[in-house]
Write an enzyme that holds these catalytic residues in place. Sequence first.
Site, PDB file in Angstrom:
ATOM      1  N   GLN A   1       0.825  -1.213   0.000  1.00  0.00           N
ATOM      2  CA  GLN A   1       0.000   0.000   0.000  1.00  0.00           C
ATOM      3  C   GLN A   1       0.861   1.266   0.000  1.00  0.00           C
ATOM      4  O   GLN A   1       0.345   2.360  -0.202  1.00  0.00           O
ATOM      5  CB  GLN A   1      -0.937   0.009   1.221  1.00  0.00           C
ATOM      6  CG  GLN A   1      -2.064  -1.011   1.119  1.00  0.00           C
ATOM      7  CD  GLN A   1      -3.050  -0.952   2.268  1.00  0.00           C
ATOM      8  OE1 GLN A   1      -3.276  -1.963   2.919  1.00  0.00           O
ATOM      9  NE2 GLN A   1      -3.645   0.194   2.535  1.00  0.00           N
TER      10      GLN A   1
ATOM     11  N   ARG B   1      -9.564  -0.170   7.261  1.00  0.00           N
ATOM     12  CA  ARG B   1     -10.477   0.788   6.638  1.00  0.00           C
ATOM     13  C   ARG B   1     -10.825   1.919   7.600  1.00  0.00           C
ATOM     14  O   ARG B   1     -11.994   2.254   7.825  1.00  0.00           O
ATOM     15  CB  ARG B   1     -11.748   0.093   6.175  1.00  0.00           C
ATOM     16  CG  ARG B   1     -12.409   0.884   5.049  1.00  0.00           C
ATOM     17  CD  ARG B   1     -13.469   0.118   4.334  1.00  0.00           C
ATOM     18  NE  ARG B   1     -13.937   0.894   3.206  1.00  0.00           N
ATOM     19  CZ  ARG B   1     -14.455   0.379   2.113  1.00  0.00           C
ATOM     20  NH1 ARG B   1     -14.592  -0.906   1.990  1.00  0.00           N
ATOM     21  NH2 ARG B   1     -14.860   1.149   1.140  1.00  0.00           N
ATOM     22  N   CYS B   2      -9.794   2.468   8.194  1.00  0.00           N
ATOM     23  CA  CYS B   2     -10.024   3.643   9.036  1.00  0.00           C
ATOM     24  C   CYS B   2      -8.710   4.379   9.144  1.00  0.00           C
ATOM     25  O   CYS B   2      -7.676   3.886   8.748  1.00  0.00           O
ATOM     26  CB  CYS B   2     -10.529   3.251  10.415  1.00  0.00           C
ATOM     27  SG  CYS B   2      -9.276   3.084  11.672  1.00  0.00           S
TER      28      CYS B   2
ATOM     29  N   GLU C   1     -13.211   5.469   4.099  1.00  0.00           N
ATOM     30  CA  GLU C   1     -13.288   4.780   5.379  1.00  0.00           C
ATOM     31  C   GLU C   1     -14.459   5.212   6.233  1.00  0.00           C
ATOM     32  O   GLU C   1     -14.825   4.518   7.177  1.00  0.00           O
ATOM     33  CB  GLU C   1     -11.990   5.020   6.126  1.00  0.00           C
ATOM     34  CG  GLU C   1     -10.845   4.480   5.317  1.00  0.00           C
ATOM     35  CD  GLU C   1      -9.517   4.895   5.833  1.00  0.00           C
ATOM     36  OE1 GLU C   1      -8.537   4.264   5.468  1.00  0.00           O
ATOM     37  OE2 GLU C   1      -9.464   5.858   6.597  1.00  0.00           O
TER      38      GLU C   1
END
Length: 804
Positions: free
Chosen positions: A237, A384-385, A760
């Site tokens: 990522q 996802r935050c 997110e």
Amino acid sequence: MNEITPTPAERAEKLKGLGSSRKRVEDVRFTQGKGNYVDDIKLPGMLFGDFVRSPYAHARVVSIDAEAAKQVPGVVAVLTAADLAPLGLHWMPTLAGDKQMVLADGKVLFQGQEVAFVVATDRYAAADAVELVEVDYEELPVVTDPFKALEPDAPVLREDIADQKEGAHGARRHHNHIFTWEQGDREATEKVLAEADVVAEEMIYYHRTHPCPLETCGCVASMDKVNGKLTVWGTFQAPHAVRTVASLISGIAEHNIRIISPDIGGGFGNKVGVYPGYICSIVASIVTGKPVKWVEDRMENLMATAFARDYWMQGKIAATKDGRITGLWCHVTADHGGFDACADPTKFPAGFFNICTGSYDIPVAWLAVDGVYTNKAPGGVAYRCSFRVTEAAYLIERMIEVLAIKLGIDAAELRRKNFIRKDQFPYRSALGWEYDSGDYHTAWDKALAAVGYEDLRAEQADRVESFRRGETRKLMGVGLTFFTEIVGAGPVKNCDILGLGMFDSCEIRIHPTGSAIARLGTISQGQGHATTFAQILASEIGIPADNITIEEGDTDTAPYGLGTYGSRSTPVAGAATAMAGRKIRAKAQMIAAYLLEVHDDDVEWDVDRFVVKGAPERFKAMAEIAFAAYNQAIPGIEPGLEAVSYYDPPNMTYPFGAYVCVVDVDVDTGQVDIRRFYALDDCGTRINPMIIEGQVHGGLTEALAIAMGQEIAYDELGNVKTGTLMDFFVPTAWETPHYETDWTTTPSPHHPIGAKGVGESPNVGGVPCFSNAVNDAFRAFGHVHAHMPHDHWRVWKIAHDLGL
Ligand code: CDP
């Protein structure tokens, strides 16, 4: 004479720029099976690596015998810590300033830990040989409970640092203690609590879960010994950060390392960290001179790569009798597993958890987080935050509900009463953040009106009466959530990872015929960057999005950036894209003025062209300007039309949302039916409404998974009980409800196009909303709080314990 039709609006529509629901360009590839993922990469002579992993959560490694494994046809090598030690690669630095064993060095600290790396000519031979590596373990006492890990006589987990009093984030007070991180004013907060009319208190556990991307983690490392160049394709990522870290660890000069992130099948934070598989593949390629592929299987992914959450949050919230919140107190016990490998900016060992005052104007607050070692897998990633924001949102949104119960007032009204008002922005929170913009009351009122909130509460009260009369066995819950996210790390002065400042970048080249390529420091994992970043540029430089290629993920070609996680792409790289576009436009203005034989100040921008002020029939469109840039000698101006921007954001962006969930709960089976889910998101300027809707659907579905069943659970021996997709809940279309999406638009004042992140938000807001709905169903019977995940058994247990 030049044509002045079509109209500006018609020309703007053709660009498919900001606000257009342009179809995702990458889907042409994905829906035809033409994606190019790590496991699609096949190189001549490629070898395959596989791990011997520990069956024990805590054990001493007495001996490793790899002789039988080496006899398996096709096996080329079996690496152990002893082989890596001379290279200094048997341990590696983590993103959190700790160090982690690459291969077991004397002991193992969690089930599934990497012990030996088998390299073979095919993956089946490697798997067969893994079975034949004989490891003699001596079991040690296991600790999976972070509170027990801090007891005086708890076993020493990290013998390598047992006597070390200072950690990466300050003093350590116990052999299993990692750090204490404090924020806010403890004295003032405790005074407010002592003097408050009402104090609500609760222990809120956000359980351990896992990002579980559909594609697991993996890489192909290829050392070209002739040219001295190492190329690594991987599920990264943050490819540039991987290149720098790989250079620092291996000693290979950075220009001789090329990191390529090809298509990635979901990351959700799982693909931010550095895993032993990457190091072992690189070493194996250097040793053998052949490319080496390592791709983990699903069980390895769930058991050994980065987990998420695992926060025990003790909350206290004080208020006046009429519901004005006066203070928030919070102590977190954070289970980090065997190594501190959390992926947070360096100065924030608990990420942005100090956003836990949420959307409310809370005058004082105090927060302390204790990081603790246990015999569980390391990780602590932002699933996802944005760096522990979901934990923070879950805490405050549950505490608001607990407070509403204690005060006996409506939870929607309690929120409205305490929201930060529109005129208070930019707003400085008690825990130090400066919220950029918001209009919470408008969003809240819109959401409540959309779902018919008053009617829902009336229906719920009727249902309780019917239940009491024995006419139904189903209760109804109304879950409310109002969340504020914090996304877009940097700024560089506050945020770095391993010393690398968190800016991002975009480099644009306009081709002579008026099409373009833009390269960015981010990397899409399914979010649709190739679609949306072209839209930003289309609006900035007047070239249709369809004529702009977006490229990410190759460190040899893309400008340096810190990658994609924490919804930072739009706030940071999106801003870099707009800024680079503006540089292009500035040069284009000079070229247009020359071509039109007027002064630079006498032309103005009009959608896709520069026009002479007051004479719209005299203009030069971007395509003509681009051609001139390459083919005409213009005095005082270099040929070509290129620009690069490295953007250091002045602040984070603060998207927010208002969610409502309505559930029916069967008290006899624990089954929860989601009748309705309404999600209003405000992410500032909306680049692509269709993609935003897709992001919201995906984020809500992951929130549903986490709230309703997804969990990495351990038994008391540290065995992972949920290490396969038979046990680890991933919702399918069957479990996923219909979502109603909505929006308001409150632009970010400091972002060049006013955009905030969105990827997110639905996860951050969705989890408390589902959880609040389940808890709310039992409120009329004296229930206050139950821990997630709300699977059937646990929901049934709430009803059972209430005697229903
Ligand atoms: O960093 P990441 O890409 O995961 O998250 P993001 O910046 O929130 O963007 C997710 C997707 O939504 C991207 O394709 C964005 O371009 C798009 N988006 C949008 O269309 N409008 C916004 N205001 C924010 C994001």
